[in-house]
Design an enzyme around this catalytic site. Structure first.
Site: not given
Ligand code: ACO
Length: 407
Positions: A136, A148, A152
């Site tokens: 999990e 971004v 991630g």
């Molecule tokens: N909604 C939709 N799409 C997203 C989001 C989002 N919130 N965040 C990233 N993506 C997309 C990106 O556009 C990208 O798409 P592409 O491959 O078509 O270009 C893809 O997902 C991967 O993007 P990365 O750059 O690898 O992601 P990033 O490094 O930004 O990490 C993360 C994503 C972890 C969600 C980051 O934005 C973050 O830390 N956000 C705040 C914390 C958060 O919300 N965490 C998740 C909560 S739920 C949980 O933890 C169980």
């Protein structure tokens, strides 16, 4: 890079500082056909595979009481608290410091931030249930300045890779609503395929999150996906090039091209002539294909002509009837000025005949019957019930019944 300080003898002491290069040789099955194509690697500098995972610095860390690990866990707790502000801090701390939870973190290469909170670019905190072959994901976050940029995705791939290595089949998580898109892109789905019996009672149901699952295919190297897809594409293109003859151009047939069809029965002569054309056999055609194709085509043509003749004979019979005169030609709308105000789809026997002769308009007698009925109804609609026109229409209608029901 690539220093591993993990002490496997003591399960308590558990820190890994790893680069993928260091652990992949032993842990990851890389099949021959998943190797990047030679042409691609040729452009790379010595020692640079071009794969970003090879340069990545990442660790897995858990609470084993080691001071160095505790520093990392404090950094992780800060990251999750900053990036998940709605999550109670105490809850984050409890799970991050829980000895059954582990975190996989990507670390910065910048020496000036080493051993500080800023060293952590992003992390995923998870708990594995090895006996049930699932894990999990509790928290997932990337620091604001690195979001971004693909971290991630890299984090998730590393976690999947690590999971697959340990026999984990499914990752599940409760995704925040605004992170559902991210999880979907990482292969998570809201459809939970894992049998409920495997996770029931082991994980809690959370409000405000959507349960999502990702199946981890054991034979996929998640840190080599672009190379794997490229290798698959090249393999398929290679097979197509090997099998296809489309690049081969034959010279035009000579004017006096007379293939020898001696001994071939008359019905199969045209198929034999076609087979004699250079390239037919190479393109995969067989004599049987051509005979069948020709036969089916002929049969379809025969049926089409039979229908056409039958429909023409129906129209001819109608035209011969004494009550048919109002229907032979289109209503002259330059004389009957309001006709089109009342009748939206004018139709008459000469138009119907043209449609039949065109060949493809009526696919069945039923379609012809619809047009003839429309013609009758138009007449009834525009004219007075007591008029001669309507009397003709009623007679025609009866005649149609007789024609089509007896057919
Ligand atoms: N909604 C939709 N799409 C997203 C989001 C989002 N919130 N965040 C990233 N993506 C997309 C990106 O556009 C990208 O798409 P592409 O491959 O078509 O270009 C893809 O997902 C991967 O993007 P990365 O750059 O690898 O992601 P990033 O490094 O930004 O990490 C993360 C994503 C972890 C969600 C980051 O934005 C973050 O830390 N956000 C705040 C914390 C958060 O919300 N965490 C998740 C909560 S739920 C949980 O933890 C169980």
């Amino acid at each position: 890079m690539g220093k591993s300080v993990r002490n496997d003898a003591s399960k308590k002491r558990k820190v890994e500082e790893i680069t993928t290069t260091a652990n992949s040789a032993d842990d990851v099955t890389t099949e021959e056909n998943l190797k990047p194509p030679a042409a691609d690697t040729a452009n790379k500098k010595d020692g640079d595979s071009g794969n970003p995972y090879d340069k990545l610095r990442w660790i897995t860390v858990t609470n084993d009481g080691e001071p160095a690990n505790m520093i990392k866990l404090v950094g992780l707790k800060s990251l999750f608290s900053r990036q998940l502000p709605k999550m109670p801090r105490a809850y984050i701390a409890r799970l991050v410091f829980d000895t059954r939870h582990e975190s996989l973190a990507i670390l910065s290469d910048d020496p000036t931030v080493k051993d500080s909170d800023d060293e952590i670019i992003g992390a995923i905190c998870f708990r594995a249930f090895p006996e049930m072959r699932f894990a999990e994901i509790a928290f997932c976050a990337v620091s604001a300045s690195h979001q971004v940029k693909g971290y991630g995705t890299k984090l998730m791939n590393l976690v999947k890779q690590e999971g697959a290595r340990r026999g984990i089949e499914y990752f599940i998580t409760y995704a925040d609503n605004y992170a559902i898109g991210y999880f979907k892109k990482q292969g998570f789905t809201k459809n939970i395929a894992m049998p409920k019996g495997r996770y029931l009672g082991l994980i809690k149901d959370y409000d405000g999150g959507t349960m999502m699952e990702c199946y981890v295919h054991p034979s996929i190297d998640f840190t080599r996906i672009p190379e794997m897809i490229q290798a698959q594409r090249q393999f398929i293109l290679g097979r197509v090039a090997y099998k296809a003859n489309s690049s081969k151009v034959y010279p035009p047939l000579p004017k006096d091209f007379r293939p020898n069809v001696e001994g071939v029965s008359r019905v199969n002569e045209s198929a034999a002539r076609a087979m004699a054309i250079p390239g037919m056999r190479e393109a995969g055609w067989t004599m049987n294909d051509l005979i069948n194709a020709g036969g089916q085509g002929k049969e379809a043509d025969r049926q089409k002509n039979a229908l056409k003749n039958e429909m023409l004979s129906i129209v001819r019979k109608l035209e011969e009837q004494q009550f048919a005169w109002p229907f032979r030609e289109p209503v002259d709308t330059s004389e009957v000025l309001d006709y089109l105000d009342v009748v939206t789809e004018p139709i008459d026997l000469s138009t119907i005949e043209k449609r039949i002769r065109k060949g493809d308009y009526y696919k069945s007698k039923k379609m012809l019957h619809s047009d003839l009925t429309l013609m009758v109804n138009n007449c009834k609609l525009y004219n007075d019930d007591a008029s001669t026109y309507v009397q003709c229409a009623v007679s025609l209608e009866k005649y149609l019944e007789h024609l089509f029901n007896d057919a």
